[in-house]
Design a protein around this motif. Structure first.
Motif, mmCIF file in Angstrom:
data_model
loop_
_atom_site.group_PDB
_atom_site.id
_atom_site.type_symbol
_atom_site.label_atom_id
_atom_site.label_comp_id
_atom_site.label_asym_id
_atom_site.label_seq_id
_atom_site.Cartn_x
_atom_site.Cartn_y
_atom_site.Cartn_z
ATOM 1 N N PHE A 71 0.832 -1.186 0.000
ATOM 2 C CA PHE A 71 0.000 0.000 0.000
ATOM 3 C C PHE A 71 0.880 1.254 0.000
ATOM 4 O O PHE A 71 1.960 1.259 0.582
ATOM 5 C CB PHE A 71 -0.894 0.075 1.239
ATOM 6 N N LYS A 72 0.395 2.282 -0.600
ATOM 7 C CA LYS A 72 1.060 3.570 -0.494
ATOM 8 C C LYS A 72 1.011 4.080 0.941
ATOM 9 O O LYS A 72 1.920 4.729 1.426
ATOM 10 C CB LYS A 72 0.394 4.602 -1.415
ATOM 11 N N ILE B 127 -9.229 -2.083 13.090
ATOM 12 C CA ILE B 127 -10.164 -2.648 12.115
ATOM 13 C C ILE B 127 -9.954 -1.930 10.787
ATOM 14 O O ILE B 127 -10.115 -0.709 10.699
ATOM 15 C CB ILE B 127 -11.618 -2.492 12.583
ATOM 16 N N LEU B 128 -9.594 -2.694 9.770
ATOM 17 C CA LEU B 128 -9.265 -2.114 8.467
ATOM 18 C C LEU B 128 -10.486 -2.076 7.562
ATOM 19 O O LEU B 128 -11.278 -3.024 7.512
ATOM 20 C CB LEU B 128 -8.168 -2.950 7.802
ATOM 21 N N THR B 129 -10.623 -0.977 6.834
ATOM 22 C CA THR B 129 -11.652 -0.887 5.804
ATOM 23 C C THR B 129 -11.059 -0.195 4.589
ATOM 24 O O THR B 129 -9.941 0.337 4.638
ATOM 25 C CB THR B 129 -12.896 -0.151 6.313
ATOM 26 N N GLN B 130 -11.805 -0.192 3.508
ATOM 27 C CA GLN B 130 -11.337 0.422 2.275
ATOM 28 C C GLN B 130 -11.737 1.895 2.227
ATOM 29 O O GLN B 130 -12.650 2.337 2.906
ATOM 30 C CB GLN B 130 -11.893 -0.341 1.078
ATOM 31 N N VAL C 166 -7.185 2.218 4.118
ATOM 32 C CA VAL C 166 -6.121 2.217 3.122
ATOM 33 C C VAL C 166 -6.605 3.050 1.949
ATOM 34 O O VAL C 166 -7.785 3.007 1.581
ATOM 35 C CB VAL C 166 -5.758 0.795 2.681
ATOM 36 N N ASP C 167 -5.710 3.844 1.402
ATOM 37 C CA ASP C 167 -6.088 4.689 0.284
ATOM 38 C C ASP C 167 -6.480 3.847 -0.916
ATOM 39 O O ASP C 167 -6.117 2.675 -1.024
ATOM 40 C CB ASP C 167 -4.939 5.628 -0.104
ATOM 41 N N ASN C 168 -7.203 4.471 -1.830
ATOM 42 C CA ASN C 168 -7.634 3.764 -3.033
ATOM 43 C C ASN C 168 -6.451 3.149 -3.767
ATOM 44 O O ASN C 168 -5.401 3.762 -3.913
ATOM 45 C CB ASN C 168 -8.356 4.729 -3.985
ATOM 46 N N THR C 169 -6.632 1.932 -4.209
ATOM 47 C CA THR C 169 -5.615 1.251 -5.016
ATOM 48 C C THR C 169 -6.313 0.625 -6.210
ATOM 49 O O THR C 169 -7.537 0.576 -6.281
ATOM 50 C CB THR C 169 -4.917 0.148 -4.207
ATOM 51 N N SER C 170 -5.527 0.112 -7.130
ATOM 52 C CA SER C 170 -6.119 -0.447 -8.343
ATOM 53 C C SER C 170 -6.862 -1.751 -8.072
ATOM 54 O O SER C 170 -7.701 -2.159 -8.853
ATOM 55 C CB SER C 170 -5.026 -0.675 -9.399
ATOM 56 N N ASP C 171 -6.538 -2.423 -6.967
ATOM 57 C CA ASP C 171 -7.193 -3.697 -6.654
ATOM 58 C C ASP C 171 -7.435 -3.722 -5.153
ATOM 59 O O ASP C 171 -6.816 -4.478 -4.417
ATOM 60 C CB ASP C 171 -6.315 -4.869 -7.098
ATOM 61 N N SER C 172 -8.364 -2.898 -4.692
ATOM 62 C CA SER C 172 -8.503 -2.648 -3.261
ATOM 63 C C SER C 172 -8.985 -3.868 -2.488
ATOM 64 O O SER C 172 -8.605 -4.054 -1.333
ATOM 65 C CB SER C 172 -9.452 -1.472 -3.021
ATOM 66 N N TYR C 173 -9.821 -4.716 -3.093
ATOM 67 C CA TYR C 173 -10.352 -5.874 -2.371
ATOM 68 C C TYR C 173 -9.239 -6.862 -2.026
ATOM 69 O O TYR C 173 -9.079 -7.254 -0.867
ATOM 70 C CB TYR C 173 -11.437 -6.553 -3.206
ATOM 71 N N ASN C 174 -8.450 -7.264 -3.014
ATOM 72 C CA ASN C 174 -7.365 -8.208 -2.750
ATOM 73 C C ASN C 174 -6.317 -7.616 -1.828
ATOM 74 O O ASN C 174 -5.789 -8.293 -0.938
ATOM 75 C CB ASN C 174 -6.710 -8.642 -4.067
ATOM 76 N N ARG C 175 -6.010 -6.362 -2.014
ATOM 77 C CA ARG C 175 -4.987 -5.738 -1.187
ATOM 78 C C ARG C 175 -5.471 -5.516 0.235
ATOM 79 O O ARG C 175 -4.691 -5.585 1.185
ATOM 80 C CB ARG C 175 -4.530 -4.438 -1.835
ATOM 81 N N TYR C 176 -6.753 -5.264 0.372
ATOM 82 C CA TYR C 176 -7.367 -5.170 1.700
ATOM 83 C C TYR C 176 -7.197 -6.494 2.452
ATOM 84 O O TYR C 176 -6.811 -6.519 3.619
ATOM 85 C CB TYR C 176 -8.844 -4.804 1.515
ATOM 86 N N ILE C 177 -7.456 -7.599 1.783
ATOM 87 C CA ILE C 177 -7.293 -8.920 2.405
ATOM 88 C C ILE C 177 -5.823 -9.165 2.748
ATOM 89 O O ILE C 177 -5.493 -9.623 3.849
ATOM 90 C CB ILE C 177 -7.827 -10.020 1.476
ATOM 91 N N THR D 4 -3.652 -10.233 6.367
ATOM 92 C CA THR D 4 -2.783 -11.413 6.500
ATOM 93 C C THR D 4 -1.384 -11.021 6.956
ATOM 94 O O THR D 4 -0.697 -11.811 7.601
ATOM 95 C CB THR D 4 -2.697 -12.195 5.176
ATOM 96 N N SER D 5 -0.955 -9.814 6.640
ATOM 97 C CA SER D 5 0.382 -9.374 7.040
ATOM 98 C C SER D 5 0.427 -8.910 8.492
ATOM 99 O O SER D 5 1.509 -8.703 9.036
ATOM 100 C CB SER D 5 0.858 -8.236 6.131
ATOM 101 N N GLY D 6 -0.744 -8.711 9.105
ATOM 102 C CA GLY D 6 -0.786 -8.280 10.487
ATOM 103 C C GLY D 6 -0.725 -6.779 10.677
ATOM 104 O O GLY D 6 -0.585 -6.297 11.804
ATOM 105 N N SER D 7 -0.858 -6.012 9.592
ATOM 106 C CA SER D 7 -0.839 -4.556 9.718
ATOM 107 C C SER D 7 -2.085 -4.029 10.421
ATOM 108 O O SER D 7 -2.093 -2.904 10.910
ATOM 109 C CB SER D 7 -0.707 -3.914 8.336
#
Length: 293
Positions: free
Chosen positions: A4-5, A31-34, A89-100, A104-107
């Motif tokens: 992520f940026k 708690i992470l959201t898009q 997390v800021d908008n990304t080109s593939d936010s759903y996969n990157r959100y997941i 998994t990384s524990g961030s």
């Protein structure tokens, strides 16, 4: 490079106001959201306390937004007394996969929005998967188009709809499988929700799949642009959706246990169904609509 940026701390909610500085620093459930969900959540919640909310409709309400409320309520009902912080997390080109992947990384401790079981199962060594919040067979969606697309809006039968051009994010596996099964003449695949919407307004595509909305005509506003469902048709997506907690987070096991206990209590009280009804996701207005699959 980090995927992520930026992972930005953007809002504190729940018990953070009454926690001690040491607790807030050492033990906080993140708690992470898009990005787009976070923006609508802010509009929806305003100055209200998400933990005491019982009416889930209103401006900016939608499935993702009420899930962010439900997950906080479930943790509280399950016995959580730690402060909660919502991060985005800021908008990304593939936010759903990157959100997941960020979970998994524990961030972050956990995701604030549900994900498909088909996407979570391969990650069972990295995440703890909750009981389903959307059970198999419950997910129905509309075929949304622009308000000026007369051909799409007048389509009613499957043969008519198959002549349209559909667009989908290629990482959304159940959506891709569903649209492929409907045998559209053209199915375009892109990387994100924003790209999908942009293709509709650029007239490169006619329709996309989206949950029904709580507005009177079930339309949705996307950045000031209006999308409307094709009337009297709906589509079913197979699979269940679940919250998920990072196994990397030291509090993961405890949080997962509290989450499941709380979800069970919310289910018994009917609050999960009510939240989805209030948000228009479980929509009585479409009950008699023709299901295409």
């Amino acid at each position: 490079m980090h995927i992520f940026k930026q992972l930005a701390l953007s809002l504190t909610v729940g018990l953070i106001a009454i926690s001690t500085p040491a607790m807030a620093e050492d033990k906080v459930i993140t708690i992470l959201t898009q990005q787009d969900v976070f923006n609508d959540y802010q509009k929806f919640i305003g100055q209200r306390d998400p933990l005491s909310l019982t009416q889930y409709g209103g401006p900016a309400s939608r499935r993702d937004v009420v899930e962010l409320v439900l997950v906080q309520q479930a943790l509280k009902a399950g016995g959580n007394e730690l402060p909660i912080k919502i991060v985005k997390v800021d908008n990304t080109s593939d936010s759903y996969n990157r959100y997941i992947k960020e979970i998994t990384s524990g961030s972050a401790t956990m995701g604030g929005n549900s994900a498909w079981l088909i996407d979570l199962k391969p990650l069972a060594d990295k995440v703890l998967i909750s009981e389903p919040v959307i059970r198999n067979g419950e997910f129905e969606a509309g075929l949304y188009t622009t308000s000026d697309n007369a051909e799409a809006r007048l389509s009613r039968t499957l043969p008519e709809i198959q002549k349209l051009t559909a667009v989908v994010a290629e990482s959304w596996k159940p959506d891709v499988a569903t649209l492929e099964s409907l045998k559209f003449s053209i199915l375009l695949k892109t990387h994100s929700w924003d790209s999908m919407v942009g293709m509709l307004f650029k007239k490169r595509a006619d329709v996309l799949l989206a949950p029904f909305q709580p507005t009177p005509d079930m339309s949705m506003d996307v950045g000031g642009k209006k999308l409307v469902p094709i009337q009297n048709v709906k589509v079913g997506l197979q699979g269940s959706r679940h919250f998920f907690v990072s196994k990397v987070d030291p509090m993961g096991a405890q949080v997962s246990k509290q989450l499941n206990a709380g979800l069970e209590k919310l289910r018994e009280k009917g609050l999960i169904d009510k939240a989805y009804r209030d948000a228009g996701f479980f929509n009585s207005a479409t009950k008699s609509w023709n299901r295409l699959n």
